[in-house]
Scaffold this motif. Structure first.
Motif, PDB file in Angstrom:
ATOM      1  N   SER A 133      23.324  -7.373   7.690  1.00  0.00           N
ATOM      2  CA  SER A 133      24.571  -7.618   8.414  1.00  0.00           C
ATOM      3  C   SER A 133      25.109  -6.351   9.070  1.00  0.00           C
ATOM      4  CB  SER A 133      25.622  -8.219   7.474  1.00  0.00           C
ATOM      5  OG  SER A 133      25.912  -7.319   6.426  1.00  0.00           O
ATOM      6  N   LYS A 134      24.757  -5.187   8.513  1.00  0.00           N
ATOM      7  CA  LYS A 134      25.252  -3.919   9.057  1.00  0.00           C
ATOM      8  C   LYS A 134      24.141  -2.931   9.393  1.00  0.00           C
ATOM      9  CE  LYS A 134      29.282  -4.281   6.087  1.00  0.00           C
ATOM     10  NZ  LYS A 134      29.895  -3.774   4.876  1.00  0.00           N
ATOM     11  N   SER A 135      22.951  -3.141   8.829  1.00  0.00           N
ATOM     12  CA  SER A 135      21.915  -2.123   8.951  1.00  0.00           C
ATOM     13  C   SER A 135      20.564  -2.722   9.298  1.00  0.00           C
ATOM     14  CB  SER A 135      21.796  -1.341   7.643  1.00  0.00           C
ATOM     15  OG  SER A 135      21.397  -2.213   6.590  1.00  0.00           O
TER      16      SER A 135
ATOM     17  N   ASN B  88      18.496  -2.735  22.541  1.00  0.00           N
ATOM     18  CA  ASN B  88      19.375  -1.595  22.267  1.00  0.00           C
ATOM     19  C   ASN B  88      19.054  -0.915  20.948  1.00  0.00           C
ATOM     20  OD1 ASN B  88      20.720  -1.880  24.686  1.00  0.00           O
ATOM     21  ND2 ASN B  88      22.465  -2.958  23.814  1.00  0.00           N
ATOM     22  N   LEU B  89      18.741  -1.708  19.927  1.00  0.00           N
ATOM     23  CA  LEU B  89      18.392  -1.127  18.637  1.00  0.00           C
ATOM     24  C   LEU B  89      17.143  -0.256  18.768  1.00  0.00           C
ATOM     25  CD1 LEU B  89      18.650  -2.816  15.243  1.00  0.00           C
ATOM     26  CD2 LEU B  89      16.608  -1.552  15.782  1.00  0.00           C
ATOM     27  N   VAL B  90      16.121  -0.779  19.406  1.00  0.00           N
ATOM     28  CA  VAL B  90      14.886  -0.003  19.592  1.00  0.00           C
ATOM     29  C   VAL B  90      15.148   1.216  20.475  1.00  0.00           C
ATOM     30  CG1 VAL B  90      12.521  -0.070  20.495  1.00  0.00           C
ATOM     31  CG2 VAL B  90      13.386  -1.980  19.135  1.00  0.00           C
ATOM     32  N   GLN B  91      16.006   1.072  21.485  1.00  0.00           N
ATOM     33  CA  GLN B  91      16.332   2.205  22.361  1.00  0.00           C
ATOM     34  C   GLN B  91      16.978   3.345  21.584  1.00  0.00           C
ATOM     35  OE1 GLN B  91      15.481   2.417  25.752  1.00  0.00           O
ATOM     36  NE2 GLN B  91      15.958   4.557  25.303  1.00  0.00           N
ATOM     37  N   ILE B  92      17.836   3.027  20.639  1.00  0.00           N
ATOM     38  CA  ILE B  92      18.460   4.070  19.810  1.00  0.00           C
ATOM     39  C   ILE B  92      17.382   4.860  19.069  1.00  0.00           C
ATOM     40  CG2 ILE B  92      19.926   4.464  17.774  1.00  0.00           C
ATOM     41  CD1 ILE B  92      21.642   2.062  18.824  1.00  0.00           C
ATOM     42  N   TRP B  93      16.395   4.157  18.521  1.00  0.00           N
ATOM     43  CA  TRP B  93      15.306   4.857  17.841  1.00  0.00           C
ATOM     44  C   TRP B  93      14.448   5.645  18.823  1.00  0.00           C
ATOM     45  CZ3 TRP B  93      14.090   0.148  14.268  1.00  0.00           C
ATOM     46  CH2 TRP B  93      14.849   0.262  13.087  1.00  0.00           C
ATOM     47  N   LYS B  94      14.239   5.109  20.018  1.00  0.00           N
ATOM     48  CA  LYS B  94      13.452   5.821  21.033  1.00  0.00           C
ATOM     49  C   LYS B  94      14.152   7.117  21.436  1.00  0.00           C
ATOM     50  CE  LYS B  94      12.056   3.013  24.448  1.00  0.00           C
ATOM     51  NZ  LYS B  94      11.931   1.826  25.321  1.00  0.00           N
ATOM     52  N   ASP B  95      15.485   7.096  21.470  1.00  0.00           N
ATOM     53  CA  ASP B  95      16.267   8.265  21.887  1.00  0.00           C
ATOM     54  C   ASP B  95      16.374   9.345  20.815  1.00  0.00           C
ATOM     55  OD1 ASP B  95      16.671   7.073  24.350  1.00  0.00           O
ATOM     56  OD2 ASP B  95      18.679   6.328  23.847  1.00  0.00           O
ATOM     57  N   SER B  96      15.925   9.055  19.615  1.00  0.00           N
ATOM     58  CA  SER B  96      15.947  10.022  18.511  1.00  0.00           C
ATOM     59  C   SER B  96      14.519  10.537  18.303  1.00  0.00           C
ATOM     60  CB  SER B  96      16.441   9.333  17.235  1.00  0.00           C
ATOM     61  OG  SER B  96      16.103  10.084  16.100  1.00  0.00           O
ATOM     62  N   ASP B  97      14.338  11.845  18.421  1.00  0.00           N
ATOM     63  CA  ASP B  97      12.988  12.420  18.336  1.00  0.00           C
ATOM     64  C   ASP B  97      12.230  12.002  17.084  1.00  0.00           C
ATOM     65  OD1 ASP B  97      13.246  13.670  20.770  1.00  0.00           O
ATOM     66  OD2 ASP B  97      13.840  15.605  19.916  1.00  0.00           O
ATOM     67  N   SER B  98      12.869  12.108  15.928  1.00  0.00           N
ATOM     68  CA  SER B  98      12.154  11.801  14.680  1.00  0.00           C
ATOM     69  C   SER B  98      11.855  10.303  14.550  1.00  0.00           C
ATOM     70  CB  SER B  98      12.944  12.296  13.460  1.00  0.00           C
ATOM     71  OG  SER B  98      14.212  11.671  13.413  1.00  0.00           O
TER      72      SER B  98
ATOM     73  N   GLY C 126       0.826  -1.207   0.000  1.00  0.00           N
ATOM     74  CA  GLY C 126       0.000   0.000   0.000  1.00  0.00           C
ATOM     75  C   GLY C 126       0.858   1.253   0.000  1.00  0.00           C
ATOM     76  N   SER C 127       0.200   2.381  -0.135  1.00  0.00           N
ATOM     77  CA  SER C 127       0.932   3.647  -0.142  1.00  0.00           C
ATOM     78  C   SER C 127       0.982   4.223   1.268  1.00  0.00           C
ATOM     79  CB  SER C 127       0.259   4.636  -1.093  1.00  0.00           C
ATOM     80  OG  SER C 127      -1.060   4.897  -0.650  1.00  0.00           O
ATOM     81  N   GLY C 128       1.840   5.166   1.446  1.00  0.00           N
ATOM     82  CA  GLY C 128       2.045   5.790   2.742  1.00  0.00           C
ATOM     83  C   GLY C 128       3.038   4.982   3.559  1.00  0.00           C
ATOM     84  N   TYR C 129       3.957   5.652   4.233  1.00  0.00           N
ATOM     85  CA  TYR C 129       4.973   4.932   4.998  1.00  0.00           C
ATOM     86  C   TYR C 129       5.680   5.871   5.961  1.00  0.00           C
ATOM     87  CZ  TYR C 129       8.349   7.315   2.118  1.00  0.00           C
ATOM     88  OH  TYR C 129       9.076   8.299   1.509  1.00  0.00           O
ATOM     89  N   ALA C 130       6.312   5.284   6.936  1.00  0.00           N
ATOM     90  CA  ALA C 130       7.333   5.920   7.759  1.00  0.00           C
ATOM     91  C   ALA C 130       8.483   4.926   7.767  1.00  0.00           C
ATOM     92  CB  ALA C 130       6.823   6.166   9.168  1.00  0.00           C
ATOM     93  N   GLU C 131       9.710   5.417   7.650  1.00  0.00           N
ATOM     94  CA  GLU C 131      10.859   4.512   7.574  1.00  0.00           C
ATOM     95  C   GLU C 131      11.935   4.956   8.555  1.00  0.00           C
ATOM     96  OE1 GLU C 131      12.956   2.490   3.893  1.00  0.00           O
ATOM     97  OE2 GLU C 131      13.746   4.529   4.131  1.00  0.00           O
ATOM     98  N   ASN C 132      12.400   4.030   9.359  1.00  0.00           N
ATOM     99  CA  ASN C 132      13.560   4.233  10.232  1.00  0.00           C
ATOM    100  C   ASN C 132      14.680   3.334   9.729  1.00  0.00           C
ATOM    101  OD1 ASN C 132      11.917   5.798  11.867  1.00  0.00           O
ATOM    102  ND2 ASN C 132      12.050   4.481  13.653  1.00  0.00           N
ATOM    103  N   ILE C 133      15.891   3.880   9.643  1.00  0.00           N
ATOM    104  CA  ILE C 133      17.049   3.052   9.316  1.00  0.00           C
ATOM    105  C   ILE C 133      18.127   3.282  10.374  1.00  0.00           C
ATOM    106  CG2 ILE C 133      16.594   2.889   6.842  1.00  0.00           C
ATOM    107  CD1 ILE C 133      18.757   5.015   6.400  1.00  0.00           C
ATOM    108  N   LEU C 134      19.041   2.343  10.451  1.00  0.00           N
ATOM    109  CA  LEU C 134      20.078   2.406  11.474  1.00  0.00           C
ATOM    110  C   LEU C 134      21.244   1.518  11.054  1.00  0.00           C
ATOM    111  CD1 LEU C 134      20.812   3.099  14.549  1.00  0.00           C
ATOM    112  CD2 LEU C 134      19.749   0.920  15.084  1.00  0.00           C
ATOM    113  N   ILE C 135      22.458   2.012  11.253  1.00  0.00           N
ATOM    114  CA  ILE C 135      23.650   1.172  11.115  1.00  0.00           C
ATOM    115  C   ILE C 135      23.889   0.559  12.483  1.00  0.00           C
ATOM    116  CG2 ILE C 135      26.144   1.165  10.720  1.00  0.00           C
ATOM    117  CD1 ILE C 135      24.579   1.604   8.163  1.00  0.00           C
ATOM    118  N   HIS C 136      24.017  -0.761  12.554  1.00  0.00           N
ATOM    119  CA  HIS C 136      24.092  -1.423  13.857  1.00  0.00           C
ATOM    120  C   HIS C 136      25.382  -2.211  14.076  1.00  0.00           C
ATOM    121  CE1 HIS C 136      23.388  -5.412  12.201  1.00  0.00           C
ATOM    122  NE2 HIS C 136      22.315  -4.969  11.582  1.00  0.00           N
ATOM    123  N   ASP C 137      26.435  -1.932  13.333  1.00  0.00           N
ATOM    124  CA  ASP C 137      27.700  -2.665  13.498  1.00  0.00           C
ATOM    125  C   ASP C 137      28.140  -2.756  14.955  1.00  0.00           C
ATOM    126  OD1 ASP C 137      27.956  -3.148  10.830  1.00  0.00           O
ATOM    127  OD2 ASP C 137      29.579  -1.732  10.494  1.00  0.00           O
TER     128      ASP C 137
END
Length: 153
Positions: A144-146, A113-123, A89-100
């Motif tokens: 493997s990296k993201s 920890n991965l979710v916490q990094i996103w929680k700590d970023s306002d956007s 479908g159309s419409g989205y929100a996308e979060n990306i992260l490098i997790h090395d």
């Protein structure tokens, strides 16, 4: 007999699609849903179509090192084009992260920890806590990296 064969085939296809989600992806998705419930929002449903679009982006980032929401390939250049390509479908929100830096952690700790990094970023946190009136499904791909999380109506 044809009906039985068709049912078995349909079950196998659905089962194989479900196995596209890895254990770590399930753990991260569960952490996101736990966080949403803690904030009085509905859990998201896993969406295989959205997963394909998210996986496309983590594969691209991991292969090229181009940490971005976009790609050079015009067919997949934006999240919207990736979702359209896979028939989502159309419409989205996308979060990306490098997790090395998280890769050596135990899977449950990695997911938290991965979710916490996103929680700590306002956007990124805003996306995680997007209203249940708007976002209902999503998927996360862990490369493997993201990591790439896509949320959809």
């Amino acid at each position: 007999m044809k009906k039985l064969s068709l049912l078995v085939l349909m079950f196998c296809v659905n089962t194989l699609i479900c196995f596209s989600q890895t254990q770590i992806e399930k753990l991260v998705f569960d952490e996101i849903n736990k966080y949403r419930v803690e904030n009085n929002l509905l859990e998201l449903s896993w969406d295989n179509c959205t997963y394909k679009a998210a996986k496309n982006q983590t594969d691209y980032i991991d292969k090229t090192g181009d940490y971005s929401h976009t790609q050079k390939n015009t067919l997949f250049s934006t999240p919207d084009k990736r979702l359209t390509y896979y028939g989502c479908g159309s419409g989205y929100a996308e979060n990306i992260l490098i997790h090395d830096h998280l890769s050596m952690l135990q899977q449950k700790v990695f997911a938290k920890n991965l979710v916490q990094i996103w929680k700590d970023s306002d956007s990124h946190n805003k996306n995680l806590l997007m209203s249940s009136d708007w976002v209902t499904v999503g998927a996360i791909s862990i490369g493997s990296k993201s990591a790439c999380l896509i949320l959809q109506p």
